[in-house]
Design a protein around this motif. Structure first.
Motif, short mmCIF file in Angstrom:
data_model
loop_
_atom_site.label_atom_id
_atom_site.label_comp_id
_atom_site.label_asym_id
_atom_site.label_seq_id
_atom_site.Cartn_x
_atom_site.Cartn_y
_atom_site.Cartn_z
N SER B 6 0.82 -1.21 0.00
CA SER B 6 0.00 0.00 0.00
C SER B 6 0.85 1.26 0.00
CB SER B 6 -0.96 -0.02 1.19
OG SER B 6 -0.29 0.42 2.33
N SER B 7 2.10 1.19 0.51
CA SER B 7 2.87 2.44 0.57
C SER B 7 3.77 2.62 -0.66
CB SER B 7 3.72 2.47 1.85
OG SER B 7 4.79 1.55 1.73
N VAL B 8 4.27 1.54 -1.23
CA VAL B 8 5.18 1.68 -2.37
C VAL B 8 4.60 1.00 -3.62
CG1 VAL B 8 7.49 1.22 -3.25
CG2 VAL B 8 7.17 1.74 -0.82
N PRO B 11 1.18 2.71 -5.33
CA PRO B 11 1.43 3.99 -6.02
C PRO B 11 2.31 3.81 -7.25
CG PRO B 11 1.73 4.25 -3.66
CD PRO B 11 1.53 2.78 -3.89
N THR B 12 3.34 2.94 -7.14
CA THR B 12 4.23 2.75 -8.29
C THR B 12 3.48 2.14 -9.47
OG1 THR B 12 6.00 2.36 -6.71
CG2 THR B 12 6.43 1.75 -8.99
N THR B 15 1.17 4.68 -10.90
CA THR B 15 1.92 5.70 -11.63
C THR B 15 2.30 5.19 -13.02
OG1 THR B 15 2.82 6.55 -9.57
CG2 THR B 15 3.96 7.16 -11.59
N ARG B 283 13.06 8.26 -4.96
CA ARG B 283 13.04 8.75 -3.57
C ARG B 283 14.42 8.81 -2.96
NH1 ARG B 283 7.49 6.19 -1.82
NH2 ARG B 283 6.68 5.97 -3.91
N PRO B 332 0.67 9.63 -6.30
CA PRO B 332 0.70 9.34 -4.87
C PRO B 332 -0.14 10.32 -4.05
CG PRO B 332 2.91 9.35 -5.78
CD PRO B 332 2.01 9.88 -6.83
N ILE B 335 -3.78 9.48 -4.45
CA ILE B 335 -4.12 8.28 -3.67
C ILE B 335 -4.32 8.64 -2.21
CG2 ILE B 335 -3.22 6.07 -2.83
CD1 ILE B 335 -1.81 5.70 -5.46
N LYS B 336 -3.39 9.46 -1.70
CA LYS B 336 -3.47 9.84 -0.29
C LYS B 336 -4.77 10.59 -0.01
CE LYS B 336 0.75 10.75 1.45
NZ LYS B 336 1.88 11.68 1.54
#
Lengths: 307, 344
Positions: B6-8, B11-12, B15, B283, B332, B335-336
């Motif tokens: 869910s965190s990486v 979103p990747t 994207t 990042r 990202p 999404i947030k």
């Protein structure tokens, strides 16, 4: 003899104002954005699309003023990307600005190839001919177009507006604290959206003045970092639109001086002379920071993104 | 694992999907068949050994510039100066080449590389010192200094360094063979690739274990807290700015010696800015930079091939880079917001 001197001063003032005019508009737009807490490195890209759109419309319609209008609109449209990224997606402002800059560079290199080598006629000079008797004003007006006085008027108006009106106060308070502004019933997001859009319009206008009224040609990446220099000059001007004017005029003067030196056929490397504007902006930044040490005038919310 | 998805992961993936869509829309809007052109691009990027080697050739400077951005980036500094540092690195390295007598061997090569690193360091040091002594924002100074670096190269190769044997072409004399890094299998891919990956691994180790990595982490989180514990922010910032500059400077001499064979205008096809994009996408993780720079290099060399074969101007790859950046920034965040609005 004295009239000759006055005429010379007139010519220099005209050259200074002319080369400063695009920068004045971009820097004014950038300073409005930064007063509301938004930094926009995309000004470089917005200026480029403004320069190309302005040049394209001016060559097609034979009207310089229509070109300037189109340039402003193009800059405003590209600024929507920055608004969307920063305000809707809460992206990092510096990264977003660079994304806008890259898009602007790519788009204008792509579309601009068709316009390389074309010619355009600038705005009319304020005084077509004659006026030799006017000493200073004759030569000055002969080499000045409406864009220059317009830039001075814009700086005066924006400075008055942001300091003396209710809506100007809303913009300033958004930059100091979006939270407090929101608790006072004013939507800071909307104000920042307006500021980014106005900044885009002004950057686009500055770009169009550069290509249509100043150089009268289109070249790839012709803004040569003026949009980025503008971001630095806002700091030098202490975020005060009124001070944008003298800072940009100083800049225009150095550019005019370099241009005159090159025209005189000086043997010094023209590439090294071309580094002048960039060296100058770093030097004035150092000077401004040495003088202020603490950037107390910096809008408070801007400090979070930009230290 | 779930947290990672869910965190990486998500979103990747989103994207990438969004960028493919944006690319398709871009090709349709310039009147090209979208799916065919995207498929062509993949073939042009990695389809055969020649395309692959050309992509690797571009990967090297992009990876180095991305690492150069990521090093100060670990401390939260936003340096966009890799382009200028690359040019000044190339100048310093070329200067050594010009003064060295013929056939100086391995020592000569080392001297050239060290000089290039010093040149890049110098262009990292100036914005670094302005940042830590006067508080001048490093983003603006590095961006402006890029123009200065490029103009310095022009001033030299149009001026004192122009080799008369070039019949007017603004370029220095060619690098002798022993001052150029070795190439792989007769391609243009040179040992700089190994150096770049080596630097990435080294940085990964530095940034993830040991006292120094913890110091940087503390200082980047909160400078004041770090300084209460006796850490020196100014020194760390200056050191990282210089290190970043050195890496970009090496990229410059690689391009000048191994790829172009001499110092001449057009040293870099915007590698500095592309490197910034790659660093941001990764990042600031050195090991992420390795694959991401390869992908973005593929995008650029596919853009070059499209110009050759489909008459689509190469500027299209600049537009796509900008769109990739914008997409990677937008997805990202959106999404947030979406999660915030509808719970998890």
């Amino acid at each position: 003899m004295e009239t000759d001197l006055m005429a010379l001063v007139g010519v220099w003032c005209a050259a200074t104002l002319r080369s400063a005019t695009p920068l004045i508009f971009v820097t004014l737009g950038e300073s409005l954005g930064q007063r509301t807490g938004i930094i926009n490195l995309g000004a470089e890209g917005e200026m480029l699309v403004g320069a190309l759109a302005g040049f394209a419309v001016a060559t097609q319609t034979d009207s310089a003023s229509l070109g300037l209008l189109a340039g402003a609109l193009a800059g405003g449209v590209l600024s929507l990307v920055h608004s969307a990224l920063v305000l809707a997606a809460r992206a990092n402002q510096i990264a977003s600005g660079l994304a806008v800059m890259i898009i602007g560079i790519g788009l204008t290199s792509y579309i601009g190839r068709a316009f390389v080598g074309k010619k355009v006629s600038s705005l009319d000079n304020l005084l077509p001919s004659g006026g030799e008797a006017l000493a200073f004003f004759g030569p000055f007006l002969q080499q000045t177009t409406l864009a220059g006085p317009l830039a001075i008027a814009a700086a005066a108006f924006i400075s008055w507006w942001i300091n003396n009106t209710r809506s100007g106060l809303h913009w300033r308070s958004t930059g100091e604290s979006a939270e407090v502004t929101l608790s006072n019933g004013i939507n800071p997001i909307r104000i920042r959206f307006y500021a980014i859009t106005v900044g885009g319009l002004l950057a686009g206008l500055g770009g169009a003045i550069l290509s249509v009224d100043y150089t009268q040609t289109w070249a790839q990446e012709m803004t040569k970092g003026r949009g980025l220099i503008a971001v630095g000059l806002v700091i030098v001007a202490g975020w005060r639109p009124a001070l944008v004017l003298p800072v940009c005029l100083f800049f225009g003067f150095t550019e005019a001086a370099v241009f005159k030196l090159q025209a005189m056929g000086i043997t010094f490397s023209s590439h090294l002379l071309s580094t002048m504007p960039y060296v100058t902006v770093i030097l004035v930044l150092i000077f401004a920071h040495l003088r202020a040490r603490k950037s107390s005038q910096m809008p408070n919310d801007l400090k979070a993104v930009f230290q | 694992m779930k947290a990672w998805i869910s965190s990486v992961g998500a979103p990747t993936a989103l994207t990438c999907a969004a960028f493919t869509l944006v690319t398709a829309v871009f090709f349709i809007s310039i009147g090209q068949p979208a799916i065919k052109t995207i498929a062509d691009m993949m073939v042009f990027a990695v389809g055969d050994s020649y395309s692959l080697s050309e992509t690797l050739v571009k990967t090297i400077p992009i990876m180095m510039c991305a690492l150069a951005t990521a090093i100060p980036g670990r401390l939260g500094l936003i340096s966009v100066g890799a382009e200028g540092q690359l040019h000044v690195g190339a100048i310093f390295g070329t200067a050594v080449m010009l003064v060295l007598p013929e056939s100086f061997g391995l020592l000569g090569l080392c001297l050239v590389l060290v000089a290039a690193a010093i040149g890049g360091t110098l262009f990292g040091f100036i914005p670094g010192v302005l940042r830590v002594r006067l508080g001048i924002n490093e983003t603006i100074t590095t961006l402006v200094m890029n123009y200065i670096g490029v103009l310095f190269v022009s001033a030299l190769v149009y001026g004192p360094w122009r080799d008369p044997a070039n019949q007017g072409w603004p370029a220095t004399k060619s690098f002798p063979e022993d001052l150029i890094l070795p190439f792989f299998f007769g391609t243009r891919v040179h040992a700089g690739l190994v150096i770049a990956i080596g630097i990435a691994v080294l940085l990964h180790l530095q940034f993830h274990r040991g006292t120094w990595s913890r110091q940087i982490k503390v200082l980047s989180g909160n400078r004041k807290v770090g300084e209460t514990f006796g850490l020196n922010y100014a020194f760390t910032a200056l050191l990282l700015m210089c290190l970043g500059g050195a890496v970009a400077g090496l990229a410059g001499i690689f391009e000048a010696s191994a790829i172009q064979g001499r110092l001449q205008p057009g040293l870099s096809a915007g590698f500095g800015l592309t490197g910034f994009l790659v660093a941001w996408l990764s990042r600031h993780e050195p090991l992420m930079i390795v694959p991401v720079s390869f992908l973005v290099a593929g995008l650029i060399s596919a853009g070059d091939a499209l110009q050759l074969f489909a008459k689509i101007p190469a500027a299209s790859s600049t537009i796509l880079q900008g769109l990739l950046f914008a997409t990677a920034l937008a997805v990202p965040g959106l999404i947030k917001r979406y999660r915030g609005r509808y719970g998890n």
